[in-house]
Design a protein around this motif. Structure first.
Motif, short mmCIF file in Angstrom:
data_model
loop_
_atom_site.label_atom_id
_atom_site.label_comp_id
_atom_site.label_asym_id
_atom_site.label_seq_id
_atom_site.Cartn_x
_atom_site.Cartn_y
_atom_site.Cartn_z
N THR A 208 -1.45 -16.48 65.42
CA THR A 208 -2.32 -17.43 66.09
C THR A 208 -1.46 -18.63 66.48
OG1 THR A 208 -2.81 -18.52 64.00
CG2 THR A 208 -4.30 -16.73 64.67
N LYS A 209 -2.04 -19.53 67.27
CA LYS A 209 -1.32 -20.74 67.66
C LYS A 209 -0.91 -21.53 66.41
CE LYS A 209 -1.69 -24.50 71.01
NZ LYS A 209 -2.58 -25.22 71.94
N LYS A 210 -1.83 -21.61 65.44
CA LYS A 210 -1.57 -22.33 64.20
C LYS A 210 -0.45 -21.66 63.39
CE LYS A 210 -3.93 -23.88 59.98
NZ LYS A 210 -5.18 -23.78 59.19
N ARG A 211 -0.50 -20.30 63.34
CA ARG A 211 0.52 -19.56 62.59
C ARG A 211 1.91 -19.73 63.21
NH1 ARG A 211 1.88 -18.13 57.59
NH2 ARG A 211 3.32 -16.37 57.58
N ALA B 88 16.05 -14.23 73.74
CA ALA B 88 14.90 -13.71 74.49
C ALA B 88 13.98 -14.85 74.89
CB ALA B 88 14.14 -12.70 73.63
N LYS B 89 13.22 -14.64 75.96
CA LYS B 89 12.30 -15.67 76.44
C LYS B 89 10.88 -15.40 75.94
CE LYS B 89 14.80 -17.05 80.64
NZ LYS B 89 16.10 -16.47 80.30
N ASP B 90 10.75 -15.01 74.67
CA ASP B 90 9.43 -14.81 74.07
C ASP B 90 9.35 -15.65 72.81
OD1 ASP B 90 11.00 -13.44 72.26
OD2 ASP B 90 10.17 -11.47 72.68
N ALA C 36 1.75 2.66 71.31
CA ALA C 36 2.00 1.21 71.33
C ALA C 36 0.71 0.42 71.52
CB ALA C 36 3.01 0.88 72.43
N PHE C 37 -0.22 0.95 72.34
CA PHE C 37 -1.44 0.18 72.63
C PHE C 37 -2.29 0.00 71.37
CE2 PHE C 37 -3.10 4.47 73.29
CZ PHE C 37 -4.37 4.41 72.75
N ILE C 38 -2.24 0.97 70.46
CA ILE C 38 -2.99 0.84 69.20
C ILE C 38 -2.37 -0.27 68.35
CG2 ILE C 38 -3.51 1.99 67.00
CD1 ILE C 38 -3.95 4.57 68.53
N LEU C 39 -1.04 -0.28 68.28
CA LEU C 39 -0.35 -1.32 67.51
C LEU C 39 -0.62 -2.70 68.09
CD1 LEU C 39 2.94 0.65 66.99
CD2 LEU C 39 1.41 -0.07 65.16
N LEU D 147 -2.25 -5.56 65.89
CA LEU D 147 -1.37 -6.65 65.47
C LEU D 147 -1.27 -7.80 66.47
CD1 LEU D 147 1.57 -4.41 64.18
CD2 LEU D 147 -0.21 -5.47 62.80
N GLY D 148 -1.78 -7.59 67.69
CA GLY D 148 -1.63 -8.62 68.71
C GLY D 148 -0.18 -8.79 69.09
N GLU D 149 0.21 -10.04 69.36
CA GLU D 149 1.58 -10.34 69.79
C GLU D 149 2.60 -9.98 68.71
OE1 GLU D 149 4.04 -14.13 71.71
OE2 GLU D 149 2.00 -14.42 70.98
N MET D 150 2.16 -9.98 67.44
CA MET D 150 3.05 -9.66 66.33
C MET D 150 3.53 -8.21 66.38
SD MET D 150 2.34 -10.45 62.30
CE MET D 150 1.51 -8.91 61.92
#
Length: 303
Positions: free
Chosen positions: A80-83, A136-138, A256-259, A263-266
């Motif tokens: 999350t943004k907070k995390r 990386a730019k992420d 990958a789509f399930i992960l 997990l979201g962005e993680m």
């Protein structure tokens, strides 16, 4: 010759515990900086609270080198943004707090050896990544970049700075291997995503030995990849664990789509392909005890 006094932040983590054991075994004096009480009578534990900017000023007494491992776990919770803020602040503010204290108590500490991570490079396909490769730019790339920049601020204090970009540390005591091996043990181990993504792995003993190597060689400074010289893909790693544990490997990959949904962005932590070179650390005379994955798993799990 008198062995150094080492102060470790993040001493309760996987590398911190193993490094503490090795340093004590070799006759070093070890102390920890921690939010909680220390449980090891051989190690003096000083208190700090990074969020509040509090630190026991006595923690630098007699210390030659700080090994900076502190930081919230990247894969512990969804990003999350907070995390994300916690992940960055726990790394950058902690070293800033130490540097603020070193400014007030100069001429004590001589060396800073800090963790960083191969997340600096993040998802780069089959590109062979060296310490000179761009970040990386992420989020992972950004997190590691600001972390390393915060550590590099110590150059102004005339400290020797070493940063070790840590890969996936393989150990039965923690880290990525136990959760990877668990489904394999039940016969349901499988690769994640395409399975072709490169995993920059290292045996826990080699990780600990690398910290000792840079600690004992004052000519070494700058950034080094902490990875074994023979990277493997996610599929090769899972298959090797299954072979070592004598379990079947037959299920299709987890898409990958399930992960990403779970997990979201993680999900980048497990889906990123990061093929990392160990040439630079080897050029300093470091020798890996476990350069090959098969030998690593054999040692960790026995015959």
């Amino acid at each position: 010759m008198q062995k150094q006094h080492i102060l470790i932040t993040g001493g309760s983590g996987l590398i911190g515990k193993c490094l503490t054991e090795e340093l004590l075994k070799q006759g070093y004096t070890v102390s920890h900086l921690s939010r909680g009480e220390g449980k090891d009578s051989r190690v003096k534990t000083y208190q700090w609270n990074v969020d509040r900017g509090q630190i026991d000023e006595n923690c630098l007494s007699g210390v030659d080198t700080i090994v900076h491992l502190a930081g919230a776990g990247i894969a512990d919770k969804r990003w999350t943004k907070k995390r994300k803020k916690i992940l960055i602040d726990s790394r950058t503010q902690s070293i800033a707090l130490l540097y603020d204290l070193i400014k007030r108590k100069p001429n004590l500490v001589k060396n800073i050896i800090s963790a960083s991570a191969t997340g600096y490079y993040s998802n780069r396909g089959d590109e062979l990544l060296t310490e000179d490769s761009t970040p990386a730019k992420d989020f992972l790339g950004y997190c590691c970049t600001v972390w390393e920049q915060a550590v590099d601020a110590g150059k102004e204090l005339n400290l020797r700075i070493v940063k070790l970009r840590t890969g996936v540390v393989l150990s039965r005591r923690g880290g990525a291997l136990p959760p990877l091996a668990l489904p394999v043990k039940f016969g349901v181990g499988t690769a994640l995503g395409s399975g072709k993504q490169w995993i920059p792995w290292i045996h826990i003993q080699d990780a600990v030995d690398m910290y000792l190597h840079v600690l004992e060689n004052n000519a070494i400074q700058g950034v080094f990849n902490m990875v074994a010289p023979n990277p493997v893909t996610n599929k090769q790693l899972t298959k090797a664990v299954a072979k070592q544990l004598r379990r079947p490997y037959w299920l299709p990959n987890v898409p990958a789509f399930i992960l990403r949904a779970l997990l979201g962005e993680m999900s980048k932590v497990v889906l990123a392909s990061t093929k990392v070179s160990a040439d630079k650390i080897e050029s300093t005379g470091f020798t890996f005890k476990y350069p090959l994955l098969a030998d690593t798993l054999k040692q960790l799990y026995g015959k």
